[in-house]
Motif scaffolding. Sequence first.
Motif, PDB file in Angstrom:
ATOM      1  N   MET A  56       0.826  -1.202   0.000  1.00  0.00           N
ATOM      2  CA  MET A  56       0.000   0.000   0.000  1.00  0.00           C
ATOM      3  C   MET A  56       0.861   1.253   0.000  1.00  0.00           C
ATOM      4  SD  MET A  56      -2.927  -1.258   2.713  1.00  0.00           S
ATOM      5  CE  MET A  56      -3.860   0.251   2.609  1.00  0.00           C
ATOM      6  N   LEU A  57       1.960   1.237   0.748  1.00  0.00           N
ATOM      7  CA  LEU A  57       2.875   2.372   0.747  1.00  0.00           C
ATOM      8  C   LEU A  57       3.507   2.568  -0.628  1.00  0.00           C
ATOM      9  CD1 LEU A  57       4.697   1.741   4.161  1.00  0.00           C
ATOM     10  CD2 LEU A  57       2.911   3.421   3.698  1.00  0.00           C
ATOM     11  N   CYS A  58       3.913   1.475  -1.249  1.00  0.00           N
ATOM     12  CA  CYS A  58       4.537   1.556  -2.568  1.00  0.00           C
ATOM     13  C   CYS A  58       3.544   2.063  -3.618  1.00  0.00           C
ATOM     14  CB  CYS A  58       5.085   0.192  -2.976  1.00  0.00           C
ATOM     15  SG  CYS A  58       6.402  -0.437  -1.908  1.00  0.00           S
ATOM     16  N   LEU A  59       2.342   1.533  -3.588  1.00  0.00           N
ATOM     17  CA  LEU A  59       1.340   1.945  -4.568  1.00  0.00           C
ATOM     18  C   LEU A  59       0.938   3.399  -4.386  1.00  0.00           C
ATOM     19  CD1 LEU A  59      -0.933  -1.237  -4.670  1.00  0.00           C
ATOM     20  CD2 LEU A  59       0.692  -0.468  -6.416  1.00  0.00           C
ATOM     21  N   SER A  60       1.014   3.924  -3.164  1.00  0.00           N
ATOM     22  CA  SER A  60       0.687   5.333  -2.957  1.00  0.00           C
ATOM     23  C   SER A  60       1.692   6.235  -3.677  1.00  0.00           C
ATOM     24  CB  SER A  60       0.664   5.649  -1.464  1.00  0.00           C
ATOM     25  OG  SER A  60       1.956   5.540  -0.886  1.00  0.00           O
ATOM     26  N   MET A  61       2.962   5.831  -3.712  1.00  0.00           N
ATOM     27  CA  MET A  61       3.957   6.599  -4.453  1.00  0.00           C
ATOM     28  C   MET A  61       3.666   6.575  -5.944  1.00  0.00           C
ATOM     29  SD  MET A  61       7.445   5.357  -2.519  1.00  0.00           S
ATOM     30  CE  MET A  61       8.458   6.435  -3.519  1.00  0.00           C
ATOM     31  N   TRP A  62       3.364   5.395  -6.443  1.00  0.00           N
ATOM     32  CA  TRP A  62       3.049   5.255  -7.875  1.00  0.00           C
ATOM     33  C   TRP A  62       1.812   6.070  -8.231  1.00  0.00           C
ATOM     34  CZ3 TRP A  62       2.052  -0.065 -10.693  1.00  0.00           C
ATOM     35  CH2 TRP A  62       2.255   0.109 -12.059  1.00  0.00           C
ATOM     36  N   ALA A  63       0.795   6.027  -7.356  1.00  0.00           N
ATOM     37  CA  ALA A  63      -0.422   6.801  -7.604  1.00  0.00           C
ATOM     38  C   ALA A  63      -0.114   8.294  -7.632  1.00  0.00           C
ATOM     39  CB  ALA A  63      -1.463   6.495  -6.534  1.00  0.00           C
ATOM     40  N   GLY A  64       0.779   8.750  -6.744  1.00  0.00           N
ATOM     41  CA  GLY A  64       1.158  10.161  -6.743  1.00  0.00           C
ATOM     42  C   GLY A  64       1.818  10.572  -8.042  1.00  0.00           C
ATOM     43  N   THR A  65       2.685   9.707  -8.569  1.00  0.00           N
ATOM     44  CA  THR A  65       3.340  10.008  -9.839  1.00  0.00           C
ATOM     45  C   THR A  65       2.327  10.050 -10.989  1.00  0.00           C
ATOM     46  OG1 THR A  65       5.399   8.962  -9.101  1.00  0.00           O
ATOM     47  CG2 THR A  65       5.102   9.233 -11.464  1.00  0.00           C
ATOM     48  N   CYS A  66       1.433   9.077 -11.023  1.00  0.00           N
ATOM     49  CA  CYS A  66       0.443   9.020 -12.103  1.00  0.00           C
ATOM     50  C   CYS A  66      -0.527  10.201 -12.044  1.00  0.00           C
ATOM     51  CB  CYS A  66      -0.324   7.698 -12.040  1.00  0.00           C
ATOM     52  SG  CYS A  66       0.674   6.224 -12.331  1.00  0.00           S
ATOM     53  N   ILE A  67      -1.012  10.511 -10.843  1.00  0.00           N
ATOM     54  CA  ILE A  67      -1.952  11.628 -10.706  1.00  0.00           C
ATOM     55  C   ILE A  67      -1.258  12.950 -11.014  1.00  0.00           C
ATOM     56  CG2 ILE A  67      -3.385  12.903  -9.072  1.00  0.00           C
ATOM     57  CD1 ILE A  67      -3.942  10.248  -7.661  1.00  0.00           C
ATOM     58  N   GLY A  68      -0.014  13.104 -10.552  1.00  0.00           N
ATOM     59  CA  GLY A  68       0.729  14.321 -10.851  1.00  0.00           C
ATOM     60  C   GLY A  68       0.963  14.506 -12.332  1.00  0.00           C
ATOM     61  N   ALA A  69       1.331  13.403 -13.029  1.00  0.00           N
ATOM     62  CA  ALA A  69       1.543  13.491 -14.481  1.00  0.00           C
ATOM     63  C   ALA A  69       0.249  13.839 -15.208  1.00  0.00           C
ATOM     64  CB  ALA A  69       2.104  12.171 -14.996  1.00  0.00           C
ATOM     65  N   TRP A  70      -0.887  13.337 -14.709  1.00  0.00           N
ATOM     66  CA  TRP A  70      -2.178  13.637 -15.321  1.00  0.00           C
ATOM     67  C   TRP A  70      -2.580  15.098 -15.095  1.00  0.00           C
ATOM     68  CZ3 TRP A  70      -7.056  14.354 -12.664  1.00  0.00           C
ATOM     69  CH2 TRP A  70      -8.142  14.483 -13.526  1.00  0.00           C
ATOM     70  N   LEU A  71      -2.328  15.610 -13.891  1.00  0.00           N
ATOM     71  CA  LEU A  71      -2.701  16.988 -13.584  1.00  0.00           C
ATOM     72  C   LEU A  71      -1.807  18.001 -14.299  1.00  0.00           C
ATOM     73  CD1 LEU A  71      -3.457  16.721  -9.747  1.00  0.00           C
ATOM     74  CD2 LEU A  71      -5.116  16.923 -11.619  1.00  0.00           C
ATOM     75  N   VAL A  72      -0.514  17.749 -14.315  1.00  0.00           N
ATOM     76  CA  VAL A  72       0.427  18.694 -14.931  1.00  0.00           C
ATOM     77  C   VAL A  72       0.340  18.653 -16.443  1.00  0.00           C
ATOM     78  CG1 VAL A  72       2.868  19.285 -15.185  1.00  0.00           C
ATOM     79  CG2 VAL A  72       1.967  18.618 -12.946  1.00  0.00           C
ATOM     80  N   GLY A  73       0.113  17.443 -16.988  1.00  0.00           N
ATOM     81  CA  GLY A  73       0.005  17.314 -18.431  1.00  0.00           C
ATOM     82  C   GLY A  73       1.358  17.183 -19.102  1.00  0.00           C
ATOM     83  N   PRO A  74       1.388  17.082 -20.426  1.00  0.00           N
ATOM     84  CA  PRO A  74       2.659  16.930 -21.148  1.00  0.00           C
ATOM     85  C   PRO A  74       3.575  18.138 -20.940  1.00  0.00           C
ATOM     86  CG  PRO A  74       0.774  16.423 -22.563  1.00  0.00           C
ATOM     87  CD  PRO A  74       0.224  17.047 -21.323  1.00  0.00           C
ATOM     88  N   TYR A  75       4.858  17.867 -20.868  1.00  0.00           N
ATOM     89  CA  TYR A  75       5.842  18.939 -20.750  1.00  0.00           C
ATOM     90  C   TYR A  75       6.113  19.554 -22.119  1.00  0.00           C
ATOM     91  CZ  TYR A  75       6.944  16.951 -16.137  1.00  0.00           C
ATOM     92  OH  TYR A  75       6.878  16.484 -14.856  1.00  0.00           O
ATOM     93  N   HIS A  76       6.356  20.842 -22.138  1.00  0.00           N
ATOM     94  CA  HIS A  76       6.795  21.491 -23.371  1.00  0.00           C
ATOM     95  C   HIS A  76       7.602  22.732 -23.009  1.00  0.00           C
ATOM     96  CE1 HIS A  76       3.168  23.833 -22.406  1.00  0.00           C
ATOM     97  NE2 HIS A  76       3.750  24.827 -23.057  1.00  0.00           N
ATOM     98  N   VAL A  77       8.576  23.061 -23.843  1.00  0.00           N
ATOM     99  CA  VAL A  77       9.468  24.197 -23.622  1.00  0.00           C
ATOM    100  C   VAL A  77       8.960  25.381 -24.426  1.00  0.00           C
ATOM    101  CG1 VAL A  77      11.825  25.056 -23.844  1.00  0.00           C
ATOM    102  CG2 VAL A  77      11.421  22.668 -23.206  1.00  0.00           C
ATOM    103  N   ASP A  78       8.715  26.488 -23.730  1.00  0.00           N
ATOM    104  CA  ASP A  78       8.291  27.720 -24.389  1.00  0.00           C
ATOM    105  C   ASP A  78       9.535  28.504 -24.803  1.00  0.00           C
ATOM    106  OD1 ASP A  78       7.057  29.948 -25.344  1.00  0.00           O
ATOM    107  OD2 ASP A  78       5.951  30.430 -23.513  1.00  0.00           O
ATOM    108  N   VAL A  79       9.867  28.449 -26.088  1.00  0.00           N
ATOM    109  CA  VAL A  79      11.092  29.075 -26.582  1.00  0.00           C
ATOM    110  C   VAL A  79      11.054  30.592 -26.404  1.00  0.00           C
ATOM    111  CG1 VAL A  79      12.584  29.344 -28.595  1.00  0.00           C
ATOM    112  CG2 VAL A  79      11.364  27.198 -28.229  1.00  0.00           C
ATOM    113  N   LYS A  80       9.852  31.167 -26.393  1.00  0.00           N
ATOM    114  CA  LYS A  80       9.736  32.631 -26.274  1.00  0.00           C
ATOM    115  C   LYS A  80      10.269  33.138 -24.943  1.00  0.00           C
ATOM    116  CE  LYS A  80       5.619  32.802 -29.232  1.00  0.00           C
ATOM    117  NZ  LYS A  80       4.187  33.200 -29.312  1.00  0.00           N
ATOM    118  N   GLU A  81      10.249  32.291 -23.911  1.00  0.00           N
ATOM    119  CA  GLU A  81      10.721  32.724 -22.603  1.00  0.00           C
ATOM    120  C   GLU A  81      12.223  32.941 -22.553  1.00  0.00           C
ATOM    121  OE1 GLU A  81       9.441  30.049 -19.622  1.00  0.00           O
ATOM    122  OE2 GLU A  81       7.293  30.400 -19.927  1.00  0.00           O
ATOM    123  N   PHE A  82      12.963  32.429 -23.529  1.00  0.00           N
ATOM    124  CA  PHE A  82      14.421  32.514 -23.512  1.00  0.00           C
ATOM    125  C   PHE A  82      14.955  33.672 -24.347  1.00  0.00           C
ATOM    126  CE2 PHE A  82      13.303  28.197 -22.416  1.00  0.00           C
ATOM    127  CZ  PHE A  82      14.126  27.937 -21.332  1.00  0.00           C
TER     128      PHE A  82
END
Length: 347
Positions: free
Chosen positions: A176-202
């Motif tokens: 249960m402890l291990c699965l809670s970590m995995w769930a945190g990673t999966c939920i975080g990836a779902w909430l944050v969404g795909p990563y992308h670099v905004d070139v305009k910021e540089f």
Amino acid sequence: MSMAVRSSPFRDLSLFCYRSGVGVLVRKLLRDLGVPLLIVMTILGGFQGLFVKITERVVTQITPMFGALTKMARLFNKDLTDSFIQDMLFQGPGRMMQSLAGGENIHYERAMHMLSIGYIHPLMQTIFCIWAVGRASGAIAGEIDKGTMELLLAQPLARFRVVMSHLCVDFLTIPMLCLSMWAGTCIGAWLVGPYHVDVKEFKGMPVDVPEEWLQIDPAAFGPGLLNVGALIFAVCGYTMWLSSAGRFQWRVMGGAVLITLLQFLVNLLGQLWDKMEWMRPLTIFYYYQPQKIILQQEHAWTVNLSAWNGGQPLVEVPVLAVLFGVGIIGYAMAFWTFQRRDIPAPL
């Protein structure tokens, strides 16, 4: 004509737990651990979800900026390497931070490499050990300290069933402890969404980040949980042995914390100081390699004991076998010790 009831391993195990009293003890222990378990699971999952956001900031803003600065600096000095800024950051005291993050093979500009640091972060390892030491130290010594063990053993209950019930609780709570970590990673990836670099910021700086470096595969973290669970079980095992021989929970907890902390420091210093490197295989943290498993690196499931052979591979040792072996030996010694000791009267 009567018909025989077909037996099955699961039915036999259930009957054994019911008749032996193990099942009753397990349910009682799980009720007592309900709130602490929920709190620890929330912390583990919340940290992994937060680390997804931290990783986004690093791989989409910080490391691209370092890469752009490196390209601009190479216009004036072509001898500079692509990682010269990273090399400067991890010189001297910074080398300790690099060791805590996974060593020289970790690429901070890649999302999967950054996310894997969350599974070996010192905070995560501290929480693992606090849970294992706290639970196992109170398993036997804690009950003796409170005076409840004498009442428990006054019932028609064999001592091995007391130890067996705690082993069953570990087999239920550690996943249960291990699965809670995995769930945190999966939920975080779902909430944050795909990563992308905004070139305009540089502001026109030369930025080039391959798309594959920004990809996240939550399924890749699943196999690494086996190593996480093995580490927790190893700490539970030798702490249970100390608990079976102790009378006061605080003494057992102090001894287990000291042993665990020494192992962590020896493993860390062995990476920084060559003269201590031979001591690393004597610690359980040397066999804690979830990062390599997540990143699917070569020989991720084994260690080669090169510290005992001048830096050259000696023999491939499975990390899970060592950690689970430490836990099983610890429980076996706990059973042996608990069977032969006297239970003192409560003070």
